[in-house]
Write an enzyme that holds these catalytic residues in place. Structure first.
Site, PDB file in Angstrom:
ATOM      1  N   ILE A  97      -0.530  -3.983  11.812  1.00 60.97           N
ATOM      2  CA  ILE A  97       0.651  -3.112  11.870  1.00 60.97           C
ATOM      3  C   ILE A  97       0.277  -1.768  12.487  1.00 60.97           C
ATOM      4  O   ILE A  97       0.983  -1.234  13.331  1.00 60.97           O
ATOM      5  CB  ILE A  97       1.248  -2.943  10.451  1.00 60.97           C
ATOM      6  CG1 ILE A  97       1.823  -4.275   9.963  1.00 60.97           C
ATOM      7  CG2 ILE A  97       2.297  -1.845  10.405  1.00 60.97           C
ATOM      8  CD1 ILE A  97       2.903  -4.855  10.839  1.00 60.97           C
ATOM      9  N   GLU A 122       7.780   3.853   3.132  1.00 58.38           N
ATOM     10  CA  GLU A 122       8.062   4.906   4.111  1.00 58.38           C
ATOM     11  C   GLU A 122       7.486   4.411   5.431  1.00 58.38           C
ATOM     12  O   GLU A 122       6.320   4.068   5.503  1.00 58.38           O
ATOM     13  CB  GLU A 122       7.372   6.207   3.706  1.00 58.38           C
ATOM     14  CG  GLU A 122       7.694   6.664   2.300  1.00 58.38           C
ATOM     15  CD  GLU A 122       6.444   6.957   1.494  1.00 58.38           C
ATOM     16  OE1 GLU A 122       5.349   7.034   2.058  1.00 58.38           O
ATOM     17  OE2 GLU A 122       6.569   7.088   0.274  1.00 58.38           O
ATOM     18  N   TYR A 152       3.565   2.117 -17.175  1.00 58.11           N
ATOM     19  CA  TYR A 152       4.476   2.998 -16.449  1.00 58.11           C
ATOM     20  C   TYR A 152       5.932   2.703 -16.812  1.00 58.11           C
ATOM     21  O   TYR A 152       6.744   3.607 -16.916  1.00 58.11           O
ATOM     22  CB  TYR A 152       4.259   2.820 -14.943  1.00 58.11           C
ATOM     23  CG  TYR A 152       5.051   3.775 -14.089  1.00 58.11           C
ATOM     24  CD1 TYR A 152       4.579   5.061 -13.851  1.00 58.11           C
ATOM     25  CD2 TYR A 152       6.251   3.404 -13.507  1.00 58.11           C
ATOM     26  CE1 TYR A 152       5.288   5.946 -13.065  1.00 58.11           C
ATOM     27  CE2 TYR A 152       6.977   4.284 -12.716  1.00 58.11           C
ATOM     28  CZ  TYR A 152       6.487   5.549 -12.497  1.00 58.11           C
ATOM     29  OH  TYR A 152       7.202   6.429 -11.724  1.00 58.11           O
TER      30      TYR A 152
END
Length: 175
Positions: A97, A122, A152
Site C-alpha cells: 500500500i 485515516e 478498554y
C-alpha cells in the site's frame, strides 16, 4: 512481545483473539493481513475544526474501485472486526500500500486490550490511486500485555461503541 503466525492461529482457535471474518491463510509470519472495507467517508470543507464534528459524505466503494485524490482526508474502515481481552493490537498499512503512495492509519495504530472494533482508518494519498473493496490494505499485530489487564470496553471511552467509520470526537472534550 509480538505473536507469531502459530501463536495467532492458536489464540484464534482458543477464542483469545476474535477476527470476523477470519481466513487462516491471511495470517503472515507475525501479523494478520487485514482488508479495506466497502465504505469510505470523505471529510468535507477546506478546514477541519477540533471543536466541531467533522462533516463527511459516505461513499460505497464500487466493485470497479474508487479513485482517491491527494489533498483530501478519507476515513475508511477495515473489513474485519477484531477483539481480544488478552492482547493489545497494532494496525498499520503494509509495504504494498505504501508503494502506491497510500498512507493509512499513521496517527492511531494502538488497539487497547479489550478493543472490539472494525477499525476507522485515516487515509491520505500522494497521487491519485484506485482502491477496491476488500483489497488487502495492511497488517495487524497482536502484543502481549504485561501487568494487570483492563478492558478498554469497560472504561467508558469515546470510541468503545463504534461499529464502523467514526469521525474525530475530540470536540466532545472541548465543549
Amino acid at each position: 512481545m509480538i505473536l507469531t503466525r502459530g501463536a495467532i492461529a492458536a489464540a484464534v482457535e482458543h477464542g483469545d483473539i476474535v477476527i470476523e471474518p477470519f481466513e487462516a491463510d491471511r495470517i503472515s509470519p507475525n501479523a494478520y493481513d487485514w482488508r479495506l472495507g466497502d465504505r469510505i467517508r470523505v471529510c468535507e470543507g477546506d478546514e477541519l475544526d477540533a471543536a466541531a464534528a467533522t462533516s463527511v459524505t459516505e461513499h460505497i466503494i464500487p466493485p470497479e474501485g474508487m479513485v482517491l485524490r491527494p489533498g483530501q482526508l478519507y476515513l475508511g474502515v477495515t473489513h474485519e472486526r477484531t477483539h481480544s481481552e488478552r492482547y493489545a493490537q497494532m494496525i498499520n498499512g503494509d509495504r504494498s500500500i505504501g508503494a502506491l503512495g497510500i498512507w493509512v492509519h499513521v496517527s492511531a495504530p494502538l488497539g487497547h486490550v479489550g478493543h472490539a472494533i472494525r477499525w476507522t482508518l485515516e487515509i491520505r494519498v500522494a497521487r491519485p490511486v484506485r482502491v477496491y473493496p476488500h483489497m488487502s490494505f495492511g497488517k495487524i499485530v497482536f502484543l502481549v500485555a504485561a501487568g494487570a489487564v483492563s478492558s478498554y470496553q469497560n472504561m467508558g471511552q469515546k470510541y468503545t461503541r463504534t461499529s464502523g467509520i467514526d469521525i474525530s470526537r475530540l470536540y466532545e472534550e472541548l465543549r
